[in-house]
Structure formats: C-alpha cells, structure tokens
Design a protein around this motif. Structure first.
Motif, PDB file in Angstrom:
ATOM      1  N   ALA A 223       0.839  -1.207   0.000  1.00 14.00           N
ATOM      2  CA  ALA A 223       0.000   0.000   0.000  1.00 14.00           C
ATOM      3  C   ALA A 223       0.871   1.253   0.000  1.00 14.00           C
ATOM      4  O   ALA A 223       0.581   2.215  -0.716  1.00 14.00           O
ATOM      5  CB  ALA A 223      -0.926  -0.023   1.209  1.00 14.00           C
ATOM      6  N   LEU A 224       1.929   1.243   0.792  1.00 16.64           N
ATOM      7  CA  LEU A 224       2.837   2.392   0.832  1.00 16.64           C
ATOM      8  C   LEU A 224       3.510   2.613  -0.521  1.00 16.64           C
ATOM      9  O   LEU A 224       3.679   3.754  -0.974  1.00 16.64           O
ATOM     10  CB  LEU A 224       3.900   2.169   1.909  1.00 16.64           C
ATOM     11  CG  LEU A 224       4.999   3.235   2.007  1.00 16.64           C
ATOM     12  CD1 LEU A 224       4.414   4.588   2.411  1.00 16.64           C
ATOM     13  CD2 LEU A 224       6.095   2.797   2.977  1.00 16.64           C
ATOM     14  N   LEU A 225       3.864   1.524  -1.189  1.00 19.89           N
ATOM     15  CA  LEU A 225       4.582   1.631  -2.464  1.00 19.89           C
ATOM     16  C   LEU A 225       3.735   2.241  -3.572  1.00 19.89           C
ATOM     17  O   LEU A 225       4.275   2.632  -4.615  1.00 19.89           O
ATOM     18  CB  LEU A 225       5.075   0.247  -2.899  1.00 19.89           C
ATOM     19  CG  LEU A 225       6.207  -0.355  -2.045  1.00 19.89           C
ATOM     20  CD1 LEU A 225       6.502  -1.777  -2.493  1.00 19.89           C
ATOM     21  CD2 LEU A 225       7.463   0.511  -2.122  1.00 19.89           C
ATOM     22  N   GLU A 226       2.427   2.327  -3.374  1.00 21.51           N
ATOM     23  CA  GLU A 226       1.585   2.981  -4.373  1.00 21.51           C
ATOM     24  C   GLU A 226       2.006   4.427  -4.584  1.00 21.51           C
ATOM     25  O   GLU A 226       1.806   5.002  -5.662  1.00 21.51           O
ATOM     26  CB  GLU A 226       0.118   2.921  -3.936  1.00 21.51           C
ATOM     27  CG  GLU A 226      -0.495   1.529  -3.967  1.00 21.51           C
ATOM     28  CD  GLU A 226      -0.538   0.951  -5.376  1.00 21.51           C
ATOM     29  OE1 GLU A 226      -0.814   1.724  -6.331  1.00 21.51           O
ATOM     30  OE2 GLU A 226      -0.288  -0.262  -5.524  1.00 21.51           O
ATOM     31  N   ASP A 227       2.595   5.021  -3.570  1.00 21.93           N
ATOM     32  CA  ASP A 227       3.032   6.419  -3.664  1.00 21.93           C
ATOM     33  C   ASP A 227       4.530   6.551  -3.912  1.00 21.93           C
ATOM     34  O   ASP A 227       5.053   7.666  -3.943  1.00 21.93           O
ATOM     35  CB  ASP A 227       2.676   7.160  -2.360  1.00 21.93           C
ATOM     36  CG  ASP A 227       1.174   7.207  -2.131  1.00 21.93           C
ATOM     37  OD1 ASP A 227       0.434   7.371  -3.119  1.00 21.93           O
ATOM     38  OD2 ASP A 227       0.753   7.063  -0.963  1.00 21.93           O
ATOM     39  N   ALA A 228       5.218   5.423  -4.056  1.00 24.87           N
ATOM     40  CA  ALA A 228       6.671   5.467  -4.255  1.00 24.87           C
ATOM     41  C   ALA A 228       7.003   5.911  -5.677  1.00 24.87           C
ATOM     42  O   ALA A 228       6.211   5.728  -6.608  1.00 24.87           O
ATOM     43  CB  ALA A 228       7.267   4.089  -3.989  1.00 24.87           C
ATOM     44  N   PRO A 229       8.194   6.478  -5.889  1.00 27.37           N
ATOM     45  CA  PRO A 229       8.617   6.829  -7.254  1.00 27.37           C
ATOM     46  C   PRO A 229       8.734   5.579  -8.112  1.00 27.37           C
ATOM     47  O   PRO A 229       8.969   4.478  -7.601  1.00 27.37           O
ATOM     48  CB  PRO A 229       9.981   7.500  -7.041  1.00 27.37           C
ATOM     49  CG  PRO A 229      10.455   7.026  -5.706  1.00 27.37           C
ATOM     50  CD  PRO A 229       9.230   6.803  -4.883  1.00 27.37           C
ATOM     51  N   LEU A 230       8.557   5.735  -9.416  1.00 28.88           N
ATOM     52  CA  LEU A 230       8.609   4.613 -10.350  1.00 28.88           C
ATOM     53  C   LEU A 230       9.933   4.603 -11.099  1.00 28.88           C
ATOM     54  O   LEU A 230      10.460   5.663 -11.478  1.00 28.88           O
ATOM     55  CB  LEU A 230       7.459   4.699 -11.351  1.00 28.88           C
ATOM     56  CG  LEU A 230       6.046   4.546 -10.795  1.00 28.88           C
ATOM     57  CD1 LEU A 230       5.020   4.796 -11.900  1.00 28.88           C
ATOM     58  CD2 LEU A 230       5.855   3.163 -10.190  1.00 28.88           C
ATOM     59  N   LEU A 231      10.445   3.414 -11.336  1.00 25.96           N
ATOM     60  CA  LEU A 231      11.686   3.279 -12.094  1.00 25.96           C
ATOM     61  C   LEU A 231      11.513   3.795 -13.514  1.00 25.96           C
ATOM     62  O   LEU A 231      12.441   4.374 -14.104  1.00 25.96           O
ATOM     63  CB  LEU A 231      12.118   1.809 -12.103  1.00 25.96           C
ATOM     64  CG  LEU A 231      13.411   1.451 -12.845  1.00 25.96           C
ATOM     65  CD1 LEU A 231      14.568   2.313 -12.379  1.00 25.96           C
ATOM     66  CD2 LEU A 231      13.731  -0.012 -12.636  1.00 25.96           C
ATOM     67  N   ALA A 232      10.306   3.618 -14.076  1.00 26.27           N
ATOM     68  CA  ALA A 232      10.065   4.067 -15.453  1.00 26.27           C
ATOM     69  C   ALA A 232      10.330   5.565 -15.622  1.00 26.27           C
ATOM     70  O   ALA A 232      10.691   6.015 -16.719  1.00 26.27           O
ATOM     71  CB  ALA A 232       8.627   3.737 -15.852  1.00 26.27           C
ATOM     72  N   GLU A 233      10.168   6.325 -14.549  1.00 25.90           N
ATOM     73  CA  GLU A 233      10.396   7.778 -14.613  1.00 25.90           C
ATOM     74  C   GLU A 233      11.872   8.121 -14.732  1.00 25.90           C
ATOM     75  O   GLU A 233      12.219   9.267 -15.017  1.00 25.90           O
ATOM     76  CB  GLU A 233       9.817   8.426 -13.350  1.00 25.90           C
ATOM     77  CG  GLU A 233       8.310   8.236 -13.199  1.00 25.90           C
ATOM     78  CD  GLU A 233       7.820   8.588 -11.799  1.00 25.90           C
ATOM     79  OE1 GLU A 233       8.684   8.832 -10.915  1.00 25.90           O
ATOM     80  OE2 GLU A 233       6.594   8.607 -11.578  1.00 25.90           O
ATOM     81  N   HIS A 234      12.750   7.148 -14.525  1.00 26.51           N
ATOM     82  CA  HIS A 234      14.195   7.398 -14.540  1.00 26.51           C
ATOM     83  C   HIS A 234      14.890   6.788 -15.750  1.00 26.51           C
ATOM     84  O   HIS A 234      16.113   6.823 -15.843  1.00 26.51           O
ATOM     85  CB  HIS A 234      14.820   6.852 -13.258  1.00 26.51           C
ATOM     86  CG  HIS A 234      14.336   7.529 -12.014  1.00 26.51           C
ATOM     87  ND1 HIS A 234      13.073   7.299 -11.500  1.00 26.51           N
ATOM     88  CD2 HIS A 234      14.928   8.441 -11.201  1.00 26.51           C
ATOM     89  CE1 HIS A 234      12.916   8.031 -10.407  1.00 26.51           C
ATOM     90  NE2 HIS A 234      14.022   8.736 -10.208  1.00 26.51           N
ATOM     91  N   LEU A 235      14.115   6.210 -16.677  1.00 28.93           N
ATOM     92  CA  LEU A 235      14.725   5.591 -17.850  1.00 28.93           C
ATOM     93  C   LEU A 235      15.105   6.636 -18.881  1.00 28.93           C
ATOM     94  O   LEU A 235      14.352   7.580 -19.147  1.00 28.93           O
ATOM     95  CB  LEU A 235      13.756   4.583 -18.477  1.00 28.93           C
ATOM     96  CG  LEU A 235      13.333   3.388 -17.621  1.00 28.93           C
ATOM     97  CD1 LEU A 235      12.440   2.460 -18.429  1.00 28.93           C
ATOM     98  CD2 LEU A 235      14.534   2.653 -17.066  1.00 28.93           C
TER      99      LEU A 235
END
Length: 431
Positions: A223-235
C-alpha cells in the motif's frame, strides 16, 4: 555426541526441505523435462551440464552480497584447502562461468540450456524446498529487444506444449546501471522517510537493497509503495526505446503481457527487460518462471562485456500445475511375463531378452522369486500390465507363448514363439 542405541537403530530420514521424488510422481517430471528439451532444441538451444559445487565467488560476484540469497540462503563451506565453496543457489552464474572458461562466448549468438538441483537455506513450504530443481535457458551475444522477444516466445511455446494456459506474463524494464542507481537513491529516500511505519525486516532490506522492497508481499508495504517513485520515470531514451520495441514485438506475436512497474528480480545482475510468468493456482508461491537481461554479468565474472538474457523455471511448481491436468498419466506396462514349469526361468529370461532387444520401447516385467500360476497372475495384475505372456510346461515344449488379456475380456491367444515379437509390436501400435 555419541548416539544412543535407539537412535542408531532408527531409520534415517531425509534432511528437512530436501525431498524425494517418488515413482508415482516421476511421470510429471519426465513430461516437463522431455517437453522442455524438445522446445529448447527447436529454438537452437544446446544443453550444458554444470557442477553442483562452485567457488563461492561465482555467486557473490554475480548475485550481489546484499541480496538475501548471498547473505542468508547459500550453503557455503570451506574445503580442506581453506577455499570457500557453495552449492549452487541458481544456474545463470554457473553458466556464465562455464561459458567464459570454455570459450563459448564472443562469437555467434550462443544459446544454452540447463537443468538440475539448486540449493537455498529457506523455510520449507509448499512450492519452496531447500533442494529444488530448475530448468533454465540463456542466450548470449544479442543485445536487442528481438532477443528478449525470442526468449519470451520460447517460454510461451513451452507453456502451450505443456497445456498450461493460465500463466500470466508480467514485464518491466530496470534500465541500465546508471539509471538504476539514480532510482535506487530516490527510492531509498522515500523508504527512509517512512521508516517509522515499516517493519524491521523491510527497513533492513531497504538499507541493503532498496529495490528488493518492491517485491514485498506485505499488504502494508505494498500500500505504501503505491506512492513510491517509479523506475520508469528514470529511464533514458535508449532504455525506453528498447522496452517499447519489445512490447511492439510481443503485440505482433500475439503474446499477451501485463506491465508491472514494481517488478524487480532478486539478483543484482539484471538490467533492462525483466519478466515473470505467474499463476493464481498455487497460492502465495505463484511465480513459476522468471528472468531477464543481464548485460553486465559477464564483465562482473571477469570477462569482456557481452550481452545476455535468460530465464529459469521452477520444476516443483510446474509439476504441481501438471498434476491438475488429467491427460498426463504414467506410462503403461505393456506385458508381464509369467513362467511356471521346471527350468522355465531360462526360457523366460531368454524370451524377455529377445523381446526387449527387438522393441526398445517395450515395457516388460519378468516375474521373479518364482511362485505358482495363481501367485504370478496376482503379481501381474498388481503391475497394471495390459497382458500376461505365459510360459507353462506345454508352451515351452511346443515353442509357444500364451497371451492372456488382463484389462479386457478378449480371449486368450496362443502364439508361436517366433510370432510373439511382431504380434506385441502390432498390439502396442494399436493402443
């Protein structure tokens, strides 16, 4: 500590988490392994067989010292020369070691596959043992998304051949090493900011390898990870292009997939494309096959940079899926040889030898330990053989063999001994 008399006389049991594979189950394993061999061969993959023991460095370099596999799960020990050795916990690192050592790289694309036992010290549970078995495929020397598509096509083909239709393919891109480092730092900062609501194990994992937190099964963590940054945003552009082209290939091939932006693999050597095939039919242990691209692994193992991609499938979990099918049955016992008369053993063994030599696929059991006709026919019935070949005193004297049908109401036959081979061959072909 000295053993008591009771302990010395007690049967020795297997090590916890290291299980026997019994005769009543082996046909599922054979079905899986023979089908895999056929499919891999159709794609040009060659088999390689690896030692169970490797130098520990083979795995610590490749897998990463911060992973659970290396830090908690490997069976490692020092030999008499003081060298650290480990039972293999996975196959890819050993394949890379063997390929480098034996000059199998740096030429045309090389396709290799392997199978065998792996070892990890984990809490045994359904679908997870301390000795478990994997079949894996590795493709070296192709850096493009077409190689990724080929590997995924290979897996999809194998599931079709096995009749497994309810496996879900999930994919993601981990990008290159620099992109992953940048994302790792952002993810670590995010987790650090929420450490007060995370359990001790998750905080420990975040310190050692933040990406592994993405694989957590804890509902609160997820549930917490729903708000975590995504790796796709760093590609970067190249990584995004590779991933987009792979998805176009899969669409064109008709291979259904689901994008999972939280999908990571538990070993440090993965980059770019990662994937898992998942089932909902095995409870929590739902991943039956997983892999990805590892373009930096060969360099980590002391070689020159060379691209690679592969996967490993868990045989125990796939066997559990095959058990649920009703079209995989043990091979038939074709015949049971009954012989009752003076000096009948020699005739029976000679007949069995000739029949087996002429029909390599014949499954024939010869009665042992003597016994009356009644006793031997009981054994024949328990063997589940289709027919009994009977050598009595009269049959031996006349050079004949009687055929009794054990599973049908057909009348007993009497054949000339020279005709038996051809008759059995025709009988089996008609089954």
């Amino acid at each position: 500590m000295a053993q008591t008399t009771t302990e010395m006389n007690s049967p020795i049991r297997s090590i916890r988490g290291m299980n026997d594979i019994l005769p009543q189950d082996i046909h599922f394993w054979n079905k899986l392994e023979k089908t895999a061999e056929q499919v891999f061969g159709a794609y040009g993959f060659e088999q390689i067989r690896l030692p169970l023991l490797e130098k520990t460095d083979v795995f610590t370099r490749a897998i990463g010292s911060a992973t659970d596999v290396v830090s908690k799960e490997m069976y490692s020990f020092s030999d008499r020369n003081g060298e650290s050795l480990s039972l293999r916990p996975e196959g890819t690192a050993g394949v890379v070691r063997a390929a480098l050592q034996n000059g199998l790289l740096y030429g045309p694309v090389r396709r290799l596959w392997y199978s065998g036992a792996m070892f990890r010290y984990e809490r045994p549970q359904k679908g997870r043992s301390r000795q478990f078995h994997q079949i894996g495929a590795e493709l070296f020397g192709a850096a493009g998304p077409d190689a990724d598509a080929e590997i995924l096509m290979l897996g999809s083909h194998l599931w079709r051949k096995l009749g497994l239709h309810n496996l879900r393919l999930e994919i993601n891109s981990l990008g290159n090493a620099d992109e992953r480092v940048c994302y790792r730092d952002r993810l670590y900062s995010f987790l650090k900011a929420h450490k007060d609501i995370l359990d001790e194990q998750t905080n420990e994992r975040a310190e050692r390898n933040p990406l592994r937190v993405l694989d957590s099964k804890d509902p609160n963590v997820r549930a917490l990870l729903e708000d975590a940054p995504l790796l796709a945003e760093h590609l970067g552009e190249d990584s995004r292009g590779h991933y987009q082209q792979l998805k176009r290939y899969l669409d064109r091939l008709g291979i259904e997939f689901h994008e999972n932006p939280r999908l990571v693999r538990g070993l440090d050597y993965y980059c770019h494309t990662v994937f898992e095939w998942i089932t909902d039919e095995l409870g929590a242990q739902g991943t039956v096959c997983a892999g990805g691209r590892y373009d930096n692994l060969i360099e980590l193992q002391g070689g020159n940079p060379w691209p690679g991609i592969g996967f490993a499938m868990g045989e125990e979990r796939l066997v559990e899926l095959l058990r649920q099918k009703d079209d995989i049955v043990p091979p038939l016992t074709h015949a049971y040889l009954v012989a009752v008369s003076e000096n009948s053993t020699e005739s029976a063994l000679e007949l069995a030898y000739d029949l087996r030599a002429g029909m390599p696929d014949l499954r024939l059991m010869v009665n042992l330990n003597g016994g009356s006709f009644k006793t031997q026919f009981k054994r024949a019935d328990r063997s589940n053989a289709l027919i009994a070949l009977v050598l009595g005193e009269e049959e031996i004297r006349k050079g004949q063999v009687a055929v009794k049908f054990l599973r049908s109401g057909e009348e007993q036959l009497t054949l000339d001994r020279r005709e038996v081979g051809n008759w059995i061959r025709s009988y089996i072909e008609a089954l």
